[in-house]
Design a protein around this motif. Structure first.
Motif, PDB file in Angstrom:
ATOM      1  N   CYS A 377       0.836  -1.209   0.000  1.00  0.00           N
ATOM      2  CA  CYS A 377       0.000   0.000   0.000  1.00  0.00           C
ATOM      3  C   CYS A 377       0.869   1.257   0.000  1.00  0.00           C
ATOM      4  N   GLU A 378       1.927   1.228   0.816  1.00  0.00           N
ATOM      5  CA  GLU A 378       2.851   2.372   0.870  1.00  0.00           C
ATOM      6  C   GLU A 378       3.517   2.601  -0.478  1.00  0.00           C
ATOM      7  N   MET A 379       3.973   1.521  -1.122  1.00  0.00           N
ATOM      8  CA  MET A 379       4.638   1.648  -2.414  1.00  0.00           C
ATOM      9  C   MET A 379       3.669   2.182  -3.467  1.00  0.00           C
ATOM     10  N   MET A 380       2.421   1.731  -3.414  1.00  0.00           N
ATOM     11  CA  MET A 380       1.413   2.222  -4.349  1.00  0.00           C
ATOM     12  C   MET A 380       1.222   3.728  -4.188  1.00  0.00           C
ATOM     13  N   CYS A 381       1.155   4.177  -2.942  1.00  0.00           N
ATOM     14  CA  CYS A 381       0.967   5.610  -2.684  1.00  0.00           C
ATOM     15  C   CYS A 381       2.202   6.409  -3.093  1.00  0.00           C
ATOM     16  N   MET A 382       3.398   5.876  -2.790  1.00  0.00           N
ATOM     17  CA  MET A 382       4.635   6.568  -3.131  1.00  0.00           C
ATOM     18  C   MET A 382       4.796   6.686  -4.639  1.00  0.00           C
ATOM     19  N   ASN A 383       4.395   5.649  -5.354  1.00  0.00           N
ATOM     20  CA  ASN A 383       4.584   5.631  -6.804  1.00  0.00           C
ATOM     21  C   ASN A 383       3.486   6.371  -7.558  1.00  0.00           C
ATOM     22  N   SER A 384       2.508   6.906  -6.807  1.00  0.00           N
ATOM     23  CA  SER A 384       1.439   7.677  -7.457  1.00  0.00           C
ATOM     24  C   SER A 384       1.807   9.144  -7.586  1.00  0.00           C
ATOM     25  N   PHE A 385       3.128   9.422  -7.604  1.00  0.00           N
ATOM     26  CA  PHE A 385       3.650  10.775  -7.670  1.00  0.00           C
ATOM     27  C   PHE A 385       3.070  11.616  -6.540  1.00  0.00           C
ATOM     28  N   CYS A 386       2.576  12.803  -6.815  1.00  0.00           N
ATOM     29  CA  CYS A 386       2.116  13.669  -5.725  1.00  0.00           C
ATOM     30  C   CYS A 386       0.625  13.538  -5.452  1.00  0.00           C
ATOM     31  N   SER A 387      -0.071  12.745  -6.257  1.00  0.00           N
ATOM     32  CA  SER A 387      -1.527  12.709  -6.134  1.00  0.00           C
ATOM     33  C   SER A 387      -1.997  11.960  -4.895  1.00  0.00           C
ATOM     34  N   CYS A 388      -1.226  10.998  -4.383  1.00  0.00           N
ATOM     35  CA  CYS A 388      -1.623  10.228  -3.209  1.00  0.00           C
ATOM     36  C   CYS A 388      -1.193  10.969  -1.952  1.00  0.00           C
ATOM     37  N   THR A 389      -2.151  11.290  -1.087  1.00  0.00           N
ATOM     38  CA  THR A 389      -1.860  12.098   0.098  1.00  0.00           C
ATOM     39  C   THR A 389      -1.748  11.287   1.387  1.00  0.00           C
ATOM     40  N   ALA A 390      -2.329  10.063   1.424  1.00  0.00           N
ATOM     41  CA  ALA A 390      -2.288   9.264   2.650  1.00  0.00           C
ATOM     42  C   ALA A 390      -2.690   7.836   2.329  1.00  0.00           C
ATOM     43  N   PHE A 391      -2.358   6.922   3.250  1.00  0.00           N
ATOM     44  CA  PHE A 391      -2.793   5.538   3.082  1.00  0.00           C
ATOM     45  C   PHE A 391      -3.032   4.919   4.452  1.00  0.00           C
ATOM     46  N   ALA A 392      -3.797   3.808   4.473  1.00  0.00           N
ATOM     47  CA  ALA A 392      -4.112   3.091   5.709  1.00  0.00           C
ATOM     48  C   ALA A 392      -4.558   1.688   5.347  1.00  0.00           C
ATOM     49  N   ASN A 393      -4.602   0.812   6.355  1.00  0.00           N
ATOM     50  CA  ASN A 393      -5.165  -0.520   6.176  1.00  0.00           C
ATOM     51  C   ASN A 393      -6.683  -0.443   6.065  1.00  0.00           C
ATOM     52  N   LEU A 394      -7.269  -1.329   5.258  1.00  0.00           N
ATOM     53  CA  LEU A 394      -8.715  -1.469   5.228  1.00  0.00           C
ATOM     54  C   LEU A 394      -9.220  -2.181   6.473  1.00  0.00           C
ATOM     55  N   ASP A 395      -8.497  -3.219   6.891  1.00  0.00           N
ATOM     56  CA  ASP A 395      -8.916  -4.101   7.978  1.00  0.00           C
ATOM     57  C   ASP A 395      -7.793  -4.161   9.005  1.00  0.00           C
ATOM     58  N   VAL A 396      -8.112  -3.889  10.272  1.00  0.00           N
ATOM     59  CA  VAL A 396      -7.073  -3.856  11.310  1.00  0.00           C
ATOM     60  C   VAL A 396      -6.923  -5.194  12.020  1.00  0.00           C
ATOM     61  N   ARG A 397      -7.723  -6.176  11.674  1.00  0.00           N
ATOM     62  CA  ARG A 397      -7.627  -7.478  12.327  1.00  0.00           C
ATOM     63  C   ARG A 397      -6.382  -8.228  11.867  1.00  0.00           C
ATOM     64  N   ASP A 398      -5.863  -9.081  12.775  1.00  0.00           N
ATOM     65  CA  ASP A 398      -4.731  -9.961  12.455  1.00  0.00           C
ATOM     66  C   ASP A 398      -3.535  -9.193  11.911  1.00  0.00           C
ATOM     67  N   GLY A 399      -3.231  -8.074  12.528  1.00  0.00           N
ATOM     68  CA  GLY A 399      -2.064  -7.307  12.112  1.00  0.00           C
ATOM     69  C   GLY A 399      -2.301  -6.350  10.974  1.00  0.00           C
ATOM     70  N   GLY A 400      -3.484  -6.373  10.387  1.00  0.00           N
ATOM     71  CA  GLY A 400      -3.821  -5.420   9.329  1.00  0.00           C
ATOM     72  C   GLY A 400      -3.698  -6.005   7.943  1.00  0.00           C
ATOM     73  N   ARG A 401      -4.635  -5.647   7.070  1.00  0.00           N
ATOM     74  CA  ARG A 401      -4.590  -6.070   5.670  1.00  0.00           C
ATOM     75  C   ARG A 401      -5.453  -5.117   4.847  1.00  0.00           C
ATOM     76  N   GLY A 402      -5.250  -5.184   3.542  1.00  0.00           N
ATOM     77  CA  GLY A 402      -5.984  -4.297   2.647  1.00  0.00           C
ATOM     78  C   GLY A 402      -5.340  -2.921   2.554  1.00  0.00           C
ATOM     79  N   CYS A 403      -5.720  -2.181   1.530  1.00  0.00           N
ATOM     80  CA  CYS A 403      -5.095  -0.871   1.258  1.00  0.00           C
ATOM     81  C   CYS A 403      -6.171   0.158   0.936  1.00  0.00           C
ATOM     82  N   LEU A 404      -6.075   1.309   1.569  1.00  0.00           N
ATOM     83  CA  LEU A 404      -6.973   2.441   1.334  1.00  0.00           C
ATOM     84  C   LEU A 404      -6.119   3.671   1.066  1.00  0.00           C
TER      85      LEU A 404
END
Length: 828
Positions: A377-404
């Motif tokens: 998720c972090e790499m996706m946001c970093m590689n989106s040039f300046c358009s991506c402003t933040a990221f987080a997990n979709l699901d916090v269970r079991d250590g976290g999964r998914g990308c928002l």
């Protein structure tokens, strides 16, 4: 095809009502209820010419809302004494005649017709496999198997109530939307202006809108709960869930952990989400949870990239790497413009700052993927040039999964202890706090870090040396001027306020003539003046016989000169010359509040909308003093004569001569010199000398009741008792007659809901125990209709005798004339 009409009960699933018609002859059996002979508001279908099973939790029948004569087909709880509607068929099309007929026609459609056999309402035949409780369904009469699909069900068309088993969301194939709408009024169940539904764009979260304007949102579902609903952790009655089927449906719902409990979620006419449970002990509904609990739940309160925290003062602040987006025409307490970046991201080499325990931002401009991990998720946001402003997990269970991911300004963020989650916000590497890089994913090299440290160290050292040099020069300069016999800075210079020339003030007030006199108080007289440039001013002149003097004047200047708010009077300057001490204010053409509300003729100029605006304006002014100003200020003398009105009758709090300020970590203090005005002083302050923000809250409560009633708390008389205004209002409240407090001069302009809410908030503010009184932030929310209201306890100083006992103490040097401020040298 045959049809069957069925009501599911909460406890007994075998309770059902069916209407059969012949599949060969297509003859329908109708439910017929004549309303011409009705003597009660609610009538069960079983009471008429119908065939209905008994013993269920719910009933289907016709009802009228309040005093209205319109009739509706509805479902309500059967075995409780409080009539509670959970679903209405014909919300928009009530029956207006004396009878109605509900029938099933081919092919399995519910039809409601009036006495002229005109169709008033009908169902459609959208299918569903759901088998919830409290539901009215139409099924195929040829098959009595309950597992078959329903032709139609009431749970697909919710009103203002969500019951266990119901859905809030949408069907992605058909576009069908399950949502709540409140009643328009207690007498009109047609849909009001609020909606509670799944957001249409971005990732899924539930949103309350007034029209098209967002008022509240839950935050996205994180696998356990919504990130912005921080009170769900304490709910041990219900189990909440969110179903996300990318191919068909996405919806939210809940079920009971104990099937013997009655529970419902309602959207009120004010747009509040409130969960209730039934109490057999009190035989009434008990408010269990409210979604909107504090001021930070107001959508977008802190603007773009601003974060809200009720533990801070002010509640709004900027995220790290951002600065307030100030404008010249902006009110300093208005954060709607939010924050802007100090340094724009470089689009490469940026870092992500980790914030924990946060309500995630609005997701309308977001993108999500359920299979990614946090690193991807972090790499996706970093590689989106300046358009991506933040990221987080979709699901916090079991250590976290998914990308928002977010691709715009971050809106409606708050610190949400207990329900929030981690969010990573993009910022330029230069904005990184090197001491907190354990919480970030920095991309800066060691050489860049060393360069930054060298630059910062050299800058700090240079600044310190410069300050020491300037301090030494200033010290030498002062000593030299004292040796030369030149005066030290005067008290005038200490004021840091524009000084007016005495001659100019005398000329402006026509030598303080009686024609220019506006009134007088404990400080002295107040005069109207007009300066040479035409500006109108109010001059507060210290009387030579006043018990107040330079200390009170300096105290007022110290407090009000640094306070700027639309509901505080503006101090223009002062004049200390010869034997005169004066304060110069902006002129208020409508004088003070007591000039209107306590005069039978002038009070007619204040209709209810003006009075309600005045109450809210005073509340916002006090909120600023207590929470959002640079100083936490306790006014200590809030009363009707100290609330001034401008040309538009907007209230402005004045007279800060008795005010005291608290440090950030202080909440209360004690004094032997009790100052204030009888009738407005809280019991703990008048008797024991303890004062806090809750002392001002008490005064505000008195003021609210005076504005509503048009009567003074002191000197209030009633032929039936010896209570003061507070006691009178509380007595009427306990008897359910609060509306009788309202000033008769208001006429037909009043809104009963606003009037009753104002009285209720006023009584909550004047409770004897300070801990029971709401804070001013809470009072502001209560007045605006955001939040449930507890029952008020008995007010402090319940009767006139309570106040009179304060004045008979021979050891006190007190005076009280009408509403003039007094001083008690020793607290009793």
């Amino acid at each position: 095809m045959a049809g069957k009409l069925k009501i599911h009960g909460r406890l007994l699933y075998n309770m059902w009502l069916h209407l059969l018609y012949s599949s060969l002859l297509l003859i329908t059996t109708a439910i017929i209820v004549s309303t011409a002979e009705d003597t009660s508001t609610f009538q069960s279908i079983a009471d008429g010419e119908t065939v209905v099973s008994t013993g269920a939790t719910f009933e289907l029948g016709f009802f009228s809302a309040g005093a209205s004569k319109s009739r509706y087909v509805a479902i309500w709880y059967k075995k409780i004494p409080v009539a509670t509607i959970v679903w209405i068929a014909n919300r928009d099309t009530p029956l207006t005649g004396s009878s109605g007929i509900l029938k099933v026609s081919s092919p399995g459609i519910l039809v409601l017709v009036d006495q002229k056999n005109t169709t008033v309402w009908s169902s459609n035949t959208s299918s569903s496999a759901q088998n919830p409780v409290g539901n009215l369904v139409v099924i195929d009469g040829n098959d009595h198997n309950d597992t078959q699909k329903y032709l139609w069900q009431s749970f697909d068309y919710p009103g203002d109530t969500l019951l266990p088993g119901m859905k809030l969301g949408r069907n992605k194939i058909t576009g069908f939307n399950w949502h709540l709408t409140p009643w328009k009024s207690p007498q009109d169940p047609s849909p009001g202006n609020y909606t509670y539904q799944l957001g249409p764009d971005g990732y899924h979260e539930l949103i309350v809108r007034e029209g098209s304007v967002i008022k509240y949102r839950t935050g996205p579902w994180n696998g356990i709960q919504f990130s912005g609903m921080h009170n769900l952790n304490s709910d041990h009655t219900n189990k909440y869930g969110f179903v996300l089927d990318d191919d068909e449906e996405v919806y939210y719902g809940y079920k009971l952990l104990n099937s013997s409990i009655l529970s419902r979620l309602a959207l009120t006419q004010d747009g509040l989400l409130q969960s209730y449970t039934w109490s057999d002990e009190t035989q009434g509904w008990v408010l269990y949870l409210t979604a909107q609990v504090d001021i930070c739940d107001s959508y977008g309160l802190c603007g773009p990239n601003g974060a809200c925290s009720v533990e801070n003062s002010p509640v709004c602040g900027c995220l790290e790497g951002f600065t307030p987006n100030f404008r010249q025409d902006r009110d300093l307490v208005d954060w709607s413009y939010g924050c802007v970046r100090k340094t724009p991201p470089s689009c490469s080499g940026d870092i992500f700052k980790k914030y924990s325990g946060m309500k995630l931002p609005n997701t309308e401009q977001s993108w999500y993927n359920s299979s990614m991990n946090l690193k991807e998720c972090e790499m996706m946001c970093m590689n989106s040039f300046c358009s991506c402003t933040a990221f987080a997990n979709l699901d916090v269970r079991d250590g976290g999964r998914g990308c928002l991911l977010w691709f715009s300004d971050l809106i409606d963020i708050r610190y949400s202890t207990g329900s929030g989650q981690d969010v990573y916000i993009r910022m330029a590497a230069s904005e990184l706090d090197q001491g907190s890089n354990t919480d970030t994913n920095a991309k800066t090299s060691k050489s860049n870090v060393k360069k930054v440290r060298i630059i910062v160290t050299s800058t700090v050292l240079s600044t310190v040396l410069l300050i020491l040099g300037l301090t030494l020069l200033l010290y030498v300069w002062k000593k030299q001027h004292q040796k030369d016999g030149k005066p030290r800075p005067s008290q005038k210079e200490d004021m840091e306020l524009p000084l007016f020339d005495l001659a100019a003030v005398v000329r402006a007030t026509n030598s303080f003539s009686n024609d220019s006199k506006l009134g007088e108080g404990g400080f002295g007289s107040v005069f109207k003046g007009t300066l040479k440039d035409g500006q109108e001013i109010a001059v507060k002149r210290l009387s030579k016989h006043s018990t107040q003097g330079l200390n009170e004047l300096k105290n007022e200047v110290t407090h009000i000169a640094k306070l700027q708010h639309r509901n505080l009077v503006k101090l223009l300057g002062c004049c200390i010359q010869e034997d005169e001490m004066m304060l110069i204010y902006e002129f208020m053409p409508n004088k003070s509040l007591d000039f209107f509300i306590f005069d039978q003729r002038k009070s007619m100029m204040l209709d209810w909308p003006k009075r309600f605006d005045i109450i809210n304006g005073i509340a916002r002014g006090l909120l600023y003093l207590h929470q959002d100003s640079r100083l936490r200020v306790i006014h200590r003398d809030l009363k009707a004569s100290n609330v001034l009105l401008d040309s538009g009758f907007n209230p402005k709090i004045s007279d800060f001569g008795l005010a005291r300020s608290f440090a950030e970590n202080e909440t209360n203090a004690k004094t032997k010199k009790v100052v204030g005005t009888y009738g407005y002083m809280s019991p703990e302050y008048a008797i024991d000398g303890f004062y806090s923000t809750k002392s001002d809250v008490y005064s505000f409560g008195v003021l609210v009741l005076e504005i509503v009633s048009g009567k003074r708390n002191r000197g209030f008389t009633h032929p039936g008792h010896s209570l003061n205004l507070l006691g009178h209002a509380w007595m009427l409240c306990t008897e359910g007659r609060s509306i009788e407090v309202l000033d008769t001069s208001v006429g037909d302009s009043s809104d009963p809901h606003e009037v009753l809410r104002s009285i209720h908030v006023g009584l909550l503010c004047v409770q004897r125990n300070p801990a029971d009184r709401p804070s001013m932030p809470a009072a502001v929310v209560m007045l605006s209709g955001e939040g449930s209201l507890p029952q008020p306890q008995k007010p402090g100083f319940y009767s006139e005798r309570d106040l009179n006992e304060l004045e008979v103490d021979p050891s006190s040097k007190a005076f009280s004339a009408n509403e003039v401020t007094f001083t008690l040298m020793e607290a009793r």
